[in-house]
Design a protein around this motif. Structure first.
Motif, PDB file in Angstrom:
ATOM      1  N   GLU A  14      34.903 112.253  13.793  1.00  0.00           N
ATOM      2  CA  GLU A  14      33.144 112.159  14.466  1.00  0.00           C
ATOM      3  C   GLU A  14      31.868 112.109  14.281  1.00  0.00           C
ATOM      4  O   GLU A  14      31.192 111.460  15.127  1.00  0.00           O
ATOM      5  CB  GLU A  14      33.811 113.526  15.395  1.00  0.00           C
ATOM      6  CG  GLU A  14      35.095 114.374  16.007  1.00  0.00           C
ATOM      7  CD  GLU A  14      34.800 113.495  16.897  1.00  0.00           C
ATOM      8  OE1 GLU A  14      34.348 112.990  17.563  1.00  0.00           O
ATOM      9  OE2 GLU A  14      35.809 114.149  17.836  1.00  0.00           O
ATOM     10  N   THR A  15      31.938 111.994  12.547  1.00  0.00           N
ATOM     11  CA  THR A  15      30.290 112.083  12.693  1.00  0.00           C
ATOM     12  C   THR A  15      29.816 110.116  12.407  1.00  0.00           C
ATOM     13  O   THR A  15      29.450 109.810  12.731  1.00  0.00           O
ATOM     14  CB  THR A  15      29.712 113.039  11.924  1.00  0.00           C
ATOM     15  OG1 THR A  15      30.360 112.518  10.705  1.00  0.00           O
ATOM     16  CG2 THR A  15      29.409 113.765  12.423  1.00  0.00           C
ATOM     17  N   THR A  16      30.507 109.563  12.016  1.00  0.00           N
ATOM     18  CA  THR A  16      30.480 108.449  10.974  1.00  0.00           C
ATOM     19  C   THR A  16      30.781 107.407  11.888  1.00  0.00           C
ATOM     20  O   THR A  16      30.289 106.274  12.468  1.00  0.00           O
ATOM     21  CB  THR A  16      31.481 108.291  10.076  1.00  0.00           C
ATOM     22  OG1 THR A  16      33.149 108.464  10.682  1.00  0.00           O
ATOM     23  CG2 THR A  16      31.248 109.059   8.814  1.00  0.00           C
ATOM     24  N   THR A  17      32.111 108.035  13.118  1.00  0.00           N
ATOM     25  CA  THR A  17      31.882 107.092  14.482  1.00  0.00           C
ATOM     26  C   THR A  17      30.928 106.538  15.567  1.00  0.00           C
ATOM     27  O   THR A  17      30.156 105.993  15.560  1.00  0.00           O
ATOM     28  CB  THR A  17      33.829 107.008  15.744  1.00  0.00           C
ATOM     29  OG1 THR A  17      33.256 108.354  15.664  1.00  0.00           O
ATOM     30  CG2 THR A  17      34.974 106.614  14.594  1.00  0.00           C
ATOM     31  N   ARG A  18      29.946 108.021  15.342  1.00  0.00           N
ATOM     32  CA  ARG A  18      28.794 107.715  16.140  1.00  0.00           C
ATOM     33  C   ARG A  18      27.045 107.048  15.548  1.00  0.00           C
ATOM     34  O   ARG A  18      26.583 107.893  15.712  1.00  0.00           O
ATOM     35  CB  ARG A  18      28.323 109.597  16.229  1.00  0.00           C
ATOM     36  CG  ARG A  18      29.323 110.125  17.782  1.00  0.00           C
ATOM     37  CD  ARG A  18      29.749 111.607  18.040  1.00  0.00           C
ATOM     38  NE  ARG A  18      30.200 111.921  18.698  1.00  0.00           N
ATOM     39  CZ  ARG A  18      31.191 112.077  19.435  1.00  0.00           C
ATOM     40  NH1 ARG A  18      32.315 111.691  17.936  1.00  0.00           N
ATOM     41  NH2 ARG A  18      31.945 112.512  20.136  1.00  0.00           N
ATOM     42  N   GLY A  19      27.630 107.249  14.584  1.00  0.00           N
ATOM     43  CA  GLY A  19      26.587 106.383  13.707  1.00  0.00           C
ATOM     44  C   GLY A  19      26.214 107.269  11.567  1.00  0.00           C
ATOM     45  O   GLY A  19      25.519 106.310  11.607  1.00  0.00           O
ATOM     46  N   ALA A  20      26.506 108.463  11.845  1.00  0.00           N
ATOM     47  CA  ALA A  20      26.874 108.516  10.373  1.00  0.00           C
ATOM     48  C   ALA A  20      27.342 107.725   9.107  1.00  0.00           C
ATOM     49  O   ALA A  20      28.489 107.031   9.589  1.00  0.00           O
ATOM     50  CB  ALA A  20      27.339 109.915  10.176  1.00  0.00           C
ATOM     51  N   VAL A  21      26.393 107.641   7.960  1.00  0.00           N
ATOM     52  CA  VAL A  21      27.122 106.997   7.437  1.00  0.00           C
ATOM     53  C   VAL A  21      28.058 107.587   6.210  1.00  0.00           C
ATOM     54  O   VAL A  21      27.335 109.313   5.485  1.00  0.00           O
ATOM     55  CB  VAL A  21      25.253 106.992   6.167  1.00  0.00           C
ATOM     56  CG1 VAL A  21      26.290 105.660   5.394  1.00  0.00           C
ATOM     57  CG2 VAL A  21      24.923 105.845   6.957  1.00  0.00           C
ATOM     58  N   SER A  22      28.477 107.811   5.688  1.00  0.00           N
ATOM     59  CA  SER A  22      29.613 108.474   4.910  1.00  0.00           C
ATOM     60  C   SER A  22      29.183 108.045   3.501  1.00  0.00           C
ATOM     61  O   SER A  22      29.393 107.830   2.757  1.00  0.00           O
ATOM     62  CB  SER A  22      31.206 107.840   4.711  1.00  0.00           C
ATOM     63  OG  SER A  22      32.171 108.527   4.066  1.00  0.00           O
ATOM     64  N   ALA A  23      29.053 109.571   3.319  1.00  0.00           N
ATOM     65  CA  ALA A  23      29.258 109.643   1.671  1.00  0.00           C
ATOM     66  C   ALA A  23      30.786 110.297   0.375  1.00  0.00           C
ATOM     67  O   ALA A  23      30.239 109.919  -0.276  1.00  0.00           O
ATOM     68  CB  ALA A  23      27.977 110.783   1.516  1.00  0.00           C
ATOM     69  N   LEU A  24      31.450 110.723   1.276  1.00  0.00           N
ATOM     70  CA  LEU A  24      32.595 111.106   0.379  1.00  0.00           C
ATOM     71  C   LEU A  24      34.090 110.595   2.345  1.00  0.00           C
ATOM     72  O   LEU A  24      33.248 112.387   2.605  1.00  0.00           O
ATOM     73  CB  LEU A  24      32.367 113.092   0.231  1.00  0.00           C
ATOM     74  CG  LEU A  24      33.752 113.150  -0.502  1.00  0.00           C
ATOM     75  CD1 LEU A  24      34.231 111.846  -1.665  1.00  0.00           C
ATOM     76  CD2 LEU A  24      33.924 114.587  -0.956  1.00  0.00           C
ATOM     77  N   ALA A  25      34.016 109.749   1.751  1.00  0.00           N
ATOM     78  CA  ALA A  25      35.604 110.508   2.968  1.00  0.00           C
ATOM     79  C   ALA A  25      36.520 111.671   2.576  1.00  0.00           C
ATOM     80  O   ALA A  25      36.332 112.100   1.472  1.00  0.00           O
ATOM     81  CB  ALA A  25      36.653 108.967   2.560  1.00  0.00           C
ATOM     82  N   PRO A  26      37.739 111.052   3.806  1.00  0.00           N
ATOM     83  CA  PRO A  26      38.075 113.558   3.129  1.00  0.00           C
ATOM     84  C   PRO A  26      38.745 113.177   2.312  1.00  0.00           C
ATOM     85  O   PRO A  26      39.822 111.359   2.439  1.00  0.00           O
ATOM     86  CB  PRO A  26      38.913 112.974   5.267  1.00  0.00           C
ATOM     87  CG  PRO A  26      37.625 112.112   6.032  1.00  0.00           C
ATOM     88  CD  PRO A  26      37.035 111.380   5.213  1.00  0.00           C
ATOM     89  N   ARG A  27      39.100 113.890   1.604  1.00  0.00           N
ATOM     90  CA  ARG A  27      39.673 113.905   0.523  1.00  0.00           C
ATOM     91  C   ARG A  27      40.790 115.521   0.019  1.00  0.00           C
ATOM     92  O   ARG A  27      38.988 116.805   0.417  1.00  0.00           O
ATOM     93  CB  ARG A  27      38.582 113.826  -0.693  1.00  0.00           C
ATOM     94  CG  ARG A  27      38.881 114.108  -2.181  1.00  0.00           C
ATOM     95  CD  ARG A  27      38.427 113.367  -3.258  1.00  0.00           C
ATOM     96  NE  ARG A  27      38.980 113.199  -4.018  1.00  0.00           N
ATOM     97  CZ  ARG A  27      38.134 113.217  -5.664  1.00  0.00           C
ATOM     98  NH1 ARG A  27      37.159 113.103  -5.773  1.00  0.00           N
ATOM     99  NH2 ARG A  27      39.036 113.309  -6.826  1.00  0.00           N
ATOM    100  N   GLU A  28      41.007 115.333  -0.388  1.00  0.00           N
ATOM    101  CA  GLU A  28      41.643 117.030  -0.745  1.00  0.00           C
ATOM    102  C   GLU A  28      41.723 116.985  -2.544  1.00  0.00           C
ATOM    103  O   GLU A  28      42.052 116.450  -3.587  1.00  0.00           O
ATOM    104  CB  GLU A  28      43.384 116.607  -0.385  1.00  0.00           C
ATOM    105  CG  GLU A  28      43.824 117.060   1.033  1.00  0.00           C
ATOM    106  CD  GLU A  28      44.958 117.244   1.050  1.00  0.00           C
ATOM    107  OE1 GLU A  28      45.936 117.055   0.500  1.00  0.00           O
ATOM    108  OE2 GLU A  28      45.550 117.420   2.294  1.00  0.00           O
ATOM    109  N   PHE A  29      41.214 118.261  -3.147  1.00  0.00           N
ATOM    110  CA  PHE A  29      40.829 118.726  -4.091  1.00  0.00           C
ATOM    111  C   PHE A  29      41.869 120.365  -4.540  1.00  0.00           C
ATOM    112  O   PHE A  29      41.777 121.358  -3.392  1.00  0.00           O
ATOM    113  CB  PHE A  29      39.516 119.016  -4.413  1.00  0.00           C
ATOM    114  CG  PHE A  29      38.669 118.530  -4.355  1.00  0.00           C
ATOM    115  CD1 PHE A  29      37.908 117.222  -5.012  1.00  0.00           C
ATOM    116  CD2 PHE A  29      38.162 117.982  -2.833  1.00  0.00           C
ATOM    117  CE1 PHE A  29      36.934 116.908  -4.873  1.00  0.00           C
ATOM    118  CE2 PHE A  29      37.230 117.076  -2.562  1.00  0.00           C
ATOM    119  CZ  PHE A  29      36.782 116.567  -3.700  1.00  0.00           C
TER     120      PHE A  29
END
Length: 389
Positions: free
Chosen positions: A123-138
């Motif tokens: 929702e945030t990246t499609t609205r213009g936010a710059v990604s710092a970490l793509a969704p990830r499972e730890f």
């Protein structure tokens, strides 16, 4: 008669309040609250000891060489619903070392608790936010799985999205629970993060107001212009952004033209980037908390007797004798919704950058507009001592 600040009076004073802010905030990005705030510092062990001994935070988790992490040491500190993480570099190279060299100790990540990190990131990246970490499972083994993603905001600050629904460990995979932690300072009742204030460069306030509106779905709660936040020497402008449930409030400040240098410009000059200027911590007993913090060695800004001489006429009964407020340096303000008590520390590191606010609210959702002039004059006295006014 008690003098209260109505919305009409606030508007005339240069403060514009949006009564519909919470209703106007969008719901495409449900944020449950602030999960934690991570500081990047020069020495995480010493920082954790400072917050334990002076501020009453308890160490709950640790990450470093003993947990097979080779580039940083991190200490997780907690008091009620406030979680701070202090991370320091273990080598002279790398992002944390570079960050500390440039900025000194400071806030790097304000993380939100969410139900779905992938949705929040999308929702945030499609609205213009710059990604710092793509969704990830730890993978935390028997402790379960932690999910996380991150985007960038002002300066080098990040916002992370954290989903803990399937994780039951101390903090995150790679961290070890602290057993038998050293005793934390007693007599403090810091409950939660009330708001986080960001300082940005001249002309950038509206850019990040738009960012939080368009990217995060926040709404503007209050606008303070330089008519209300000023002294004879300096001024600033501020807009307060909030999410729909009101749990997250982000004032965004920029400097305004004045005869001398404002506190916002001083911050930018010494932090060398936009960043988080201060975090307000809510308490239900500001008198006991501030008294204990002072005894522990925390330093606060001071206000002159003249401020307290007229305080009762301006705010009426706030449940604490004026003499006690003056003794401890606590400020008071009232609006049509109620009143608040607040106090600000001096910068807590060598550079005149980050500091804390302690706040106790009784109905008021404001930020102490009646105290701005006195507060600014107190800050300017400190700036003058540093030769930065």
């Amino acid at each position: 008669m008690t003098e209260t600040i109505s919305r009409a009076a606030a508007n005339q004073a240069g403060a514009r309040i949006n009564a519909n802010a919470y209703a106007e905030a969008q719901d495409f990005l449900p944020l449950k609250g602030i999960d934690h705030v991570e500081f990047w510092v020069g020495n995480a062990r010493q920082a954790s000891a400072y917050y334990r001994a002076l501020w009453g935070f308890t160490p709950v988790a640790f990450s470093g060489l003993e947990t097979k992490v080779r580039d940083r040491a991190s200490y997780v500190m907690r008091q009620n619903d406030i979680t701070f993480v202090f991370s320091a570099p273990l080598t002279p190279d790398g992002e944390i070392a570079e960050h500390v060299r440039a900025h000194g100790d400071g806030v790097h990540n304000i993380a939100f608790l969410v139900d779905d990190v992938e949705s929040a990131w999308r929702e945030t990246t499609t609205r213009g936010a710059v990604s710092a970490l793509a969704p990830r499972e730890f993978d935390g083994g028997e402790d379960g799985t932690l999910r996380r993603s991150s985007v960038r905001t002002y300066g080098e600050t990040l916002h992370s999205f954290v989903d803990r629904s399937d994780y039951h460990g101390a903090f995150a995979p790679g961290y070890r629970k602290v057993k038998n932690p050293a005793r934390a300072a007693q007599g403090l009742s810091l409950l939660e993060v009330d708001h986080c204030v960001g300082n940005v460069e001249l002309g950038e306030m509206d850019t990040f107001v738009d960012f939080y509106r368009d990217v995060f779905g926040f709404s503007q709660l209050i606008h303070y212009d330089d008519k209300v936040i000023h002294t004879d020497y300096s001024a600033l402008m501020s807009k307060v952004m909030t999410n729909g449930n009101g749990r997250i409030k982000f004032p965004i400040n920029e400097p305004a033209t004045g005869r001398k240098k404002s506190q916002i410009q001083e911050y930018l000059d010494w932090y060398h980037a936009p960043g988080c200027q201060h975090i307000a911590l809510r308490t239900e007993d500001i008198v006991a908390t501030v008294r204990q913090l002072r005894e522990n060695g925390v330093e606060f800004l001071g206000l002159p007797h003249e401020y307290y001489a007229t305080l009762a006429d301006r705010v009426g009964d706030v449940g604490v004798p004026i003499d006690t407020l003056e003794e401890l340096g606590i400020e008071a303000d009232r609006d049509e919704e109620g009143y608040l008590l607040q106090i600000f520390t001096r910068p807590i590191q060598d550079r005149p950058t980050f500091f804390f606010e302690i706040i106790e609210r009784h109905g008021s959702r404001g930020f102490g507009v009646g105290n701005f002039k006195a507060l600014f004059e107190a800050i300017e006295r400190e700036q003058d001592k540093r030769g930065n006014l």
